[in-house]
Scaffold this motif. Structure first.
Motif, PDB file in Angstrom:
ATOM      1  N   ALA A  30       0.820  -1.212   0.000  1.00  0.00           N
ATOM      2  CA  ALA A  30       0.000   0.000   0.000  1.00  0.00           C
ATOM      3  C   ALA A  30       0.853   1.261   0.000  1.00  0.00           C
ATOM      4  N   THR A  31       2.073   1.166   0.530  1.00  0.00           N
ATOM      5  CA  THR A  31       2.956   2.330   0.601  1.00  0.00           C
ATOM      6  C   THR A  31       3.681   2.579  -0.712  1.00  0.00           C
ATOM      7  N   ARG A  32       3.912   1.531  -1.496  1.00  0.00           N
ATOM      8  CA  ARG A  32       4.703   1.746  -2.710  1.00  0.00           C
ATOM      9  C   ARG A  32       3.938   2.615  -3.708  1.00  0.00           C
ATOM     10  N   LYS A  33       4.694   3.388  -4.476  1.00  0.00           N
ATOM     11  CA  LYS A  33       4.121   4.312  -5.466  1.00  0.00           C
ATOM     12  C   LYS A  33       4.519   3.822  -6.844  1.00  0.00           C
ATOM     13  N   GLY A  34       3.561   3.285  -7.600  1.00  0.00           N
ATOM     14  CA  GLY A  34       3.910   2.657  -8.860  1.00  0.00           C
ATOM     15  C   GLY A  34       4.853   1.501  -8.584  1.00  0.00           C
ATOM     16  N   ALA A  35       5.995   1.478  -9.257  1.00  0.00           N
ATOM     17  CA  ALA A  35       6.978   0.418  -9.025  1.00  0.00           C
ATOM     18  C   ALA A  35       7.923   0.728  -7.873  1.00  0.00           C
ATOM     19  N   LEU A  67       9.354   1.183  -4.316  1.00  0.00           N
ATOM     20  CA  LEU A  67       9.162   0.817  -2.918  1.00  0.00           C
ATOM     21  C   LEU A  67       9.592   1.992  -2.058  1.00  0.00           C
ATOM     22  N   GLU A  68       8.671   2.510  -1.262  1.00  0.00           N
ATOM     23  CA  GLU A  68       8.953   3.685  -0.440  1.00  0.00           C
ATOM     24  C   GLU A  68       8.671   3.374   1.019  1.00  0.00           C
ATOM     25  N   PRO A  69       9.476   3.914   1.929  1.00  0.00           N
ATOM     26  CA  PRO A  69       9.241   3.626   3.348  1.00  0.00           C
ATOM     27  C   PRO A  69       8.050   4.346   3.934  1.00  0.00           C
ATOM     28  N   GLY A  70       7.614   5.444   3.301  1.00  0.00           N
ATOM     29  CA  GLY A  70       6.495   6.198   3.840  1.00  0.00           C
ATOM     30  C   GLY A  70       5.801   7.002   2.771  1.00  0.00           C
ATOM     31  N   THR A  71       4.798   7.761   3.194  1.00  0.00           N
ATOM     32  CA  THR A  71       3.995   8.511   2.234  1.00  0.00           C
ATOM     33  C   THR A  71       4.014  10.015   2.484  1.00  0.00           C
ATOM     34  N   ARG A  72       4.620  10.466   3.574  1.00  0.00           N
ATOM     35  CA  ARG A  72       4.687  11.892   3.874  1.00  0.00           C
ATOM     36  C   ARG A  72       6.135  12.303   4.141  1.00  0.00           C
ATOM     37  N   SER A  73       6.684  11.913   5.282  1.00  0.00           N
ATOM     38  CA  SER A  73       8.065  12.277   5.600  1.00  0.00           C
ATOM     39  C   SER A  73       9.051  11.618   4.649  1.00  0.00           C
ATOM     40  N   TYR A  74       8.760  10.376   4.248  1.00  0.00           N
ATOM     41  CA  TYR A  74       9.707   9.602   3.434  1.00  0.00           C
ATOM     42  C   TYR A  74       9.068   9.163   2.116  1.00  0.00           C
ATOM     43  N   ASP A  75       8.482  10.135   1.440  1.00  0.00           N
ATOM     44  CA  ASP A  75       7.838   9.869   0.154  1.00  0.00           C
ATOM     45  C   ASP A  75       8.895   9.881  -0.950  1.00  0.00           C
ATOM     46  N   ARG A  76       9.821   8.927  -0.854  1.00  0.00           N
ATOM     47  CA  ARG A  76      10.865   8.741  -1.855  1.00  0.00           C
ATOM     48  C   ARG A  76      11.418   7.338  -1.658  1.00  0.00           C
ATOM     49  N   SER A  77      12.168   6.850  -2.615  1.00  0.00           N
ATOM     50  CA  SER A  77      12.649   5.474  -2.549  1.00  0.00           C
ATOM     51  C   SER A  77      14.147   5.439  -2.309  1.00  0.00           C
ATOM     52  N   TRP A  78      14.541   4.931  -1.141  1.00  0.00           N
ATOM     53  CA  TRP A  78      15.943   4.666  -0.832  1.00  0.00           C
ATOM     54  C   TRP A  78      16.261   3.236  -1.246  1.00  0.00           C
ATOM     55  N   ILE A  79      17.391   3.029  -1.896  1.00  0.00           N
ATOM     56  CA  ILE A  79      17.793   1.664  -2.232  1.00  0.00           C
ATOM     57  C   ILE A  79      18.074   0.883  -0.950  1.00  0.00           C
ATOM     58  N   ARG A  80      18.506   1.563   0.094  1.00  0.00           N
ATOM     59  CA  ARG A  80      18.743   0.925   1.392  1.00  0.00           C
ATOM     60  C   ARG A  80      17.459   0.284   1.908  1.00  0.00           C
ATOM     61  N   ASP A  81      16.394   1.086   1.959  1.00  0.00           N
ATOM     62  CA  ASP A  81      15.104   0.577   2.414  1.00  0.00           C
ATOM     63  C   ASP A  81      14.551  -0.432   1.421  1.00  0.00           C
ATOM     64  N   GLY A  82      14.647  -0.063   0.133  1.00  0.00           N
ATOM     65  CA  GLY A  82      14.017  -0.884  -0.895  1.00  0.00           C
ATOM     66  C   GLY A  82      14.614  -2.272  -0.997  1.00  0.00           C
ATOM     67  N   ALA A  83      15.922  -2.391  -0.837  1.00  0.00           N
ATOM     68  CA  ALA A  83      16.552  -3.708  -0.943  1.00  0.00           C
ATOM     69  C   ALA A  83      16.044  -4.641   0.144  1.00  0.00           C
ATOM     70  N   LEU A  84      15.912  -4.144   1.375  1.00  0.00           N
ATOM     71  CA  LEU A  84      15.456  -4.994   2.462  1.00  0.00           C
ATOM     72  C   LEU A  84      13.941  -5.186   2.424  1.00  0.00           C
ATOM     73  N   MET A  85      13.200  -4.204   1.943  1.00  0.00           N
ATOM     74  CA  MET A  85      11.766  -4.409   1.723  1.00  0.00           C
ATOM     75  C   MET A  85      11.553  -5.480   0.654  1.00  0.00           C
ATOM     76  N   ALA A  86      12.375  -5.430  -0.404  1.00  0.00           N
ATOM     77  CA  ALA A  86      12.272  -6.436  -1.466  1.00  0.00           C
ATOM     78  C   ALA A  86      12.607  -7.819  -0.924  1.00  0.00           C
ATOM     79  N   ALA A  87      13.642  -7.902  -0.073  1.00  0.00           N
ATOM     80  CA  ALA A  87      14.006  -9.193   0.504  1.00  0.00           C
ATOM     81  C   ALA A  87      12.857  -9.772   1.305  1.00  0.00           C
ATOM     82  N   ALA A  88      12.144  -8.920   2.048  1.00  0.00           N
ATOM     83  CA  ALA A  88      10.987  -9.393   2.811  1.00  0.00           C
ATOM     84  C   ALA A  88       9.876  -9.861   1.874  1.00  0.00           C
ATOM     85  N   LEU A  89       9.598  -9.100   0.825  1.00  0.00           N
ATOM     86  CA  LEU A  89       8.533  -9.478  -0.112  1.00  0.00           C
ATOM     87  C   LEU A  89       8.863 -10.784  -0.833  1.00  0.00           C
TER      88      LEU A  89
END
Length: 868
Positions: free
Chosen positions: A433-438, A440-462
């Motif tokens: 629900a948090t991701r925007k299009g393709a 992966l974003e950690p948040g929707t207000r403060s962190y409405d951007r995609s860090w590869i740091r966050d995204g890599a570990l979010m991807a590992a979980a998915l």
């Protein structure tokens, strides 16, 4: 200050009449609200002047009027010399009480009010309060001051300095997300206006007057609800979901009013459109929270048009609609006074217009009534839904069915611990629900951007739950943002790639690509990414070479030899870049995976070269850790070489995903997490700590890999207790001891924290052990989970889909592994579910236990029976 009557340049002024004033004009500034200056009805303007005696700074004025004697049309003028005046506000209103005037950064000697019209009995002004600069320091400061003088519940809780947690309303990949808070407020996107409910039921009922509870549909779907229970047996449930495509989503908010009493009731539901965000004022990153600008509102007869390009579409026609400017009375105050507005259109130069839709209801005992509004989340978009109850029901059913289908693959089922089961499912849902299009974003207000740091570990979980298509799309989206130098940007947003040097990024990108391949075997994507990986490795190698020069071969500088240069990739080093071991561990992961990728694709020369980089870098890294511990006289693994700091949360990644637990100095590794555990115990009993990061949940997985099962489970239970709120199964970035303190908490739900929870929680059931290419099963099974229906697990691993079940039956525990998973070279290592087993049988044949009391098996399907 002295208040008196004075001339209004260019316009006749009514003369003062002592018989009519009742009190001297000085009563306006005597601090006594029981005194007042009065003036009779006059055909000409009446002016009141305040002389401060010298220039004075102030942030606004508060004018307290007598009921029925308020000025209806007046100007506020300032002057430095009493001769030349300039108008700073024009106020036209129909309500009395106190008028708060926002006048930021004002400075003058004189203030003049010029009143053109008043009530039927003339004018009566009790007090003029000259507010300090802080009053007008910002719109948020202004409304905070105003809210604290109003009855509780008139304004959102945040403006009273109290936190109401929120969650997101979004669909998988939707480009705009709404927020819903615990009080029932819903916003219309980042920085946008909100919808807030009120109930008219023998008086006005607000968030302050009710008992609140929250829930998710089915207990885990990302369709949140808030429920109000009133003392009058009326219940209000607010539920939000998304309709329409990800590129053009519509928010749908349903208000269900239920009569839980034994007699008929006639409540009125009010839905107010307000110039406030759900995101509170103390949220300052990304989208600053607090107020939202509402410059105009217009009712067309079927749609409320906000700011000319946003629409609020009632799916059930309201009985009444009215709009108001702030000076005419903010909607919360007007509802408290029982005088809802009637204007169909307003413009507000202060940007604080508001409106209300009113729904009188007649409810027999046990009856419910639904009211729903659609808010297209993309400006200038039209509505998607037809009006009427059937359309509302169909839209809700479609959103629910879509989420059920999307989360159907998440099948870790622990019937004895439904909170864990639901938290796992909900966490997957929040990431989607948090991701925007393709992205992966950690948040929707403060962190409405995609860090590869966050995204890599979010991807590992998915990937552990089979969402390989989401990860594939993310890789394909992120890779083109790589710089020509080979540098992988730390993050990407609507403005493009961020050039800030955060040296963990390259290793994380390579890991992401290879983790996807390990779960899918998708060679085609591996080949597409190969040029990106080659450039990433070259950039990583160039970074490490900057610390392999003679100056780092001797003295104290040896501790930095071969490491990556300082960076701020670990949040704790944002004030000053450090030689962060977080960067180095991810670089090692990148070199490992690049060498493997080269071998898989048949690039033998690169495989040899990358393996040499890997081995040399690992040697330098381990040597640096030993030197850092010696230099700083510490017995734990430091977070960075420079300060020798303790940061077990950062060190967790050395175990997962980097897989170095067998190569790290063992005593230091154990001391690190022993110290973390001791600190945690102190926090559970101490009342002086302030807050901690939600990322600490990673430590549960680290402890499990160290063989500390009981501690891993205890830590997991602690974090489950710290969900905010528990029924929404979410964590903010920062968790405070004071759960309602007005402090920055990052985004909530925070998808990176959700991913860390998923990685640690799924480790309990299965994790890959890289050191011997084994798959460890059941290392974190709690004995209390195994009775009755037992545990059922279906996850994805490096070795394919894994399905197993565990159940306690009398004096035995039966462990059934289904076909599907490929047995890895190191075998399937099945941990004993309970201590003290007497024997273990594999398909009825007695087997030899391993040193931990479990068994290693090399075929599937099969049954394992542990006897006790």
């Amino acid at each position: 200050p002295l208040a008196d009557l004075g001339p209004y340049s260019g316009t006749p002024v009514a003369s003062a009449d002592a018989a009519l004033t009742g009190h001297a004009a000085a009563a306006l500034v005597d601090g006594d609200s029981t005194t007042a200056w009065r003036a009779a009805v006059s055909p000409t303007p009446i002016a009141v002047t305040l002389d401060f005696g010298r220039p004075r700074e102030f942030g606004g004025l508060s004018l307290t009027w007598e009921p029925g004697r308020e000025a209806r049309d007046y100007d506020v003028l300032l002057s430095d010399d009493g001769r030349t005046w300039h108008v700073v506000r024009r106020v036209q209103t129909r309500v009395g009480g106190t008028h708060h005037l926002y006048l930021p950064d004002s400075e003058s000697r004189y203030v003049r009010l010029v009143c053109r019209s008043g009530g039927a009995r003339g004018l009566g002004l009790r007090e003029v309060t000259v507010q300090p600069l802080a009053f007008g320091a910002s719109r948020n400061a202004f409304f905070t001051s105003v809210a604290r003088t109003a009855p509780p519940g008139t304004y959102p809780r945040a403006f009273l300095g109290q936190r109401a947690y929120w969650t997101i309303i979004g669909s998988d990949g939707s480009h705009v997300k709404a927020l819903l808070n615990e009080d029932g407020g819903v916003d219309a996107g980042a920085g946008a206006f909100s919808l807030e409910p009120f109930l008219g039921d023998s008086g006005l009922v607000t968030w302050h007057d009710v008992t609140r509870s929250v829930r998710l549909e089915d207990g885990f779907l990302p369709i949140p609800s808030v429920e109000w229970t009133t003392s009058r047996a009326v219940r209000l449930a607010i539920t939000g979901w998304i309709a329409g495509p990800a590129e053009r989503p519509s928010l749908v908010v349903r208000y269900r009013v239920t009569n839980r009493g034994a007699t008929a009731r006639r409540p009125t539901l009010y839905v107010a459109i307000r110039p406030f965000q759900v995101n509170p004022p103390w949220q300052f990153l990304g989208t600053p929270g607090g107020t939202a600008r509402v410059d105009s509102i217009r009712w067309t007869g079927s749609t409320l048009v906000v700011n000319g390009d946003r629409r609020v579409i009632p799916l059930r026609a309201p009985a009444r609609v009215g709009a108001t400017t702030f000076d005419q009375g903010e909607i919360g105050e007007r509802l408290q006074q029982g005088i809802p507005p009637t204007a169909s259109a307003v413009r507000d130069t202060s940007g604080a217009a508001s409106a209300v839709l009113a729904y009188p209801l007649a409810l027999a005992p046990g009856d419910s009534a639904d009211v729903a509004l659609e808010v297209p989340l993309v400006p200038k978009s039209a509505g998607l839904l037809a009006r009427g109850d059937r359309s509302i029901a169909r839209s809700f059913a479609a959103a629910t069915a879509q989420w059920r289908a999307q989360l159907s693959a998440v099948t870790i089922d622990v019937p004895a611990h439904t909170q864990l089961t639901d938290a796992i499912r909900a966490s997957v849902g929040w990431i989607l629900a948090t991701r925007k299009g393709a992205a992966l974003e950690p948040g929707t207000r403060s962190y409405d951007r995609s860090w590869i740091r966050d995204g890599a570990l979010m991807a590992a979980a998915l990937l552990r739950f089979g969402y390989s298509d989401v990860v594939r799309d993310y890789i394909a989206w992120y890779a083109p943002h790589q710089y020509p130098s080979g540098k992988v940007p730390c993050c990407v947003d609507a403005r493009g790639a961020d050039p800030v040097p955060e040296h963990d990024s390259n290793g994380e990108f390579i890991y992401l690509v290879m983790e996807y391949w390990r779960h899918t075997g998708d060679r085609a994507l591996l080949e597409r990414m190969w040029p990106h990986v080659v450039r990433s490795v070259a950039y990583l190698d160039s970074l490490r070479q900057t610390r392999r020069t003679p100056q780092y071969r001797t003295g104290d500088a040896q501790v930095f030899f071969g490491l990556l240069p300082p960076s701020i990739s670990h949040e704790g080093y944002s004030a000053k870049p450090m030689h962060s071991y977080w960067d180095d561990f991810f670089a090692l992961r990148g070199f490992k995976d690049a060498a493997t990728m080269a071998a898989v694709l048949g690039h033998s020369a690169e495989a040899t070269r990358f393996a040499a980089f890997r081995d040399e870098f690992e040697t330098d890294l381990l040597r640096s850790l030993d030197l850092a511990m010696t230099q700083h006289t510490i017995d734990y693994l430091p977070g960075a070489a420079d300060p020798g700091d303790f940061d077990a949360t950062s060190t967790t990644i050395a175990l997962s995903p980097v897989g170095e637990e067998n190569r790290l100095p063992q005593a230091a590794l154990e001391h690190t997490f022993e110290r973390y555990w001791t600190n945690l115990q102190g926090r559970l009993t101490d009342t002086t700590w302030d807050g901690y990061a939600g990322y600490e949940i990673r430590a549960a997985g680290a402890m499990l890999r160290l063989g500390w099962k009981a501690r891993a489970l205890a830590l997991l239970r602690t974090f489950l207790d710290d969900r905010e709120p528990p029924a929404w199964h979410q964590w903010p970035e920062v968790i405070y001891r004071d759960r309602h303190a007005p402090k920055f908490i990052g985004d909530v739900p925070h998808a990176w924290v959700a991913a860390d929870f998923l990685r640690s929680a799924s480790d309990l059931f299965a994790y890959e052990r890289e050191s011997d290419s084994a798959l460890v099963l059941g290392a974190g099974l709690d004995s209390t989970w195994l009775g009755n229906f037992g545990v059922h697990v279906a996850v994805h691993t490096w070795w394919g889909p894994l399905r197993y079940s565990v159940r306690h039956e009398g004096s035995t525990v039966r462990f059934r592994i289904e076909a599907g998973v490929h047995v890895p070279p190191g075998g399937l290592v099945v941990r004993a579910p309970l201590p003290g087993r007497r024997a273990v049988f594999v398909d009825a044949a007695e087997a030899v236990s391993d040193s931990a009391g479990g068994v290693v098996v090399r075929r599937v399907p099969l049954d394992i029976v542990f006897q006790y």
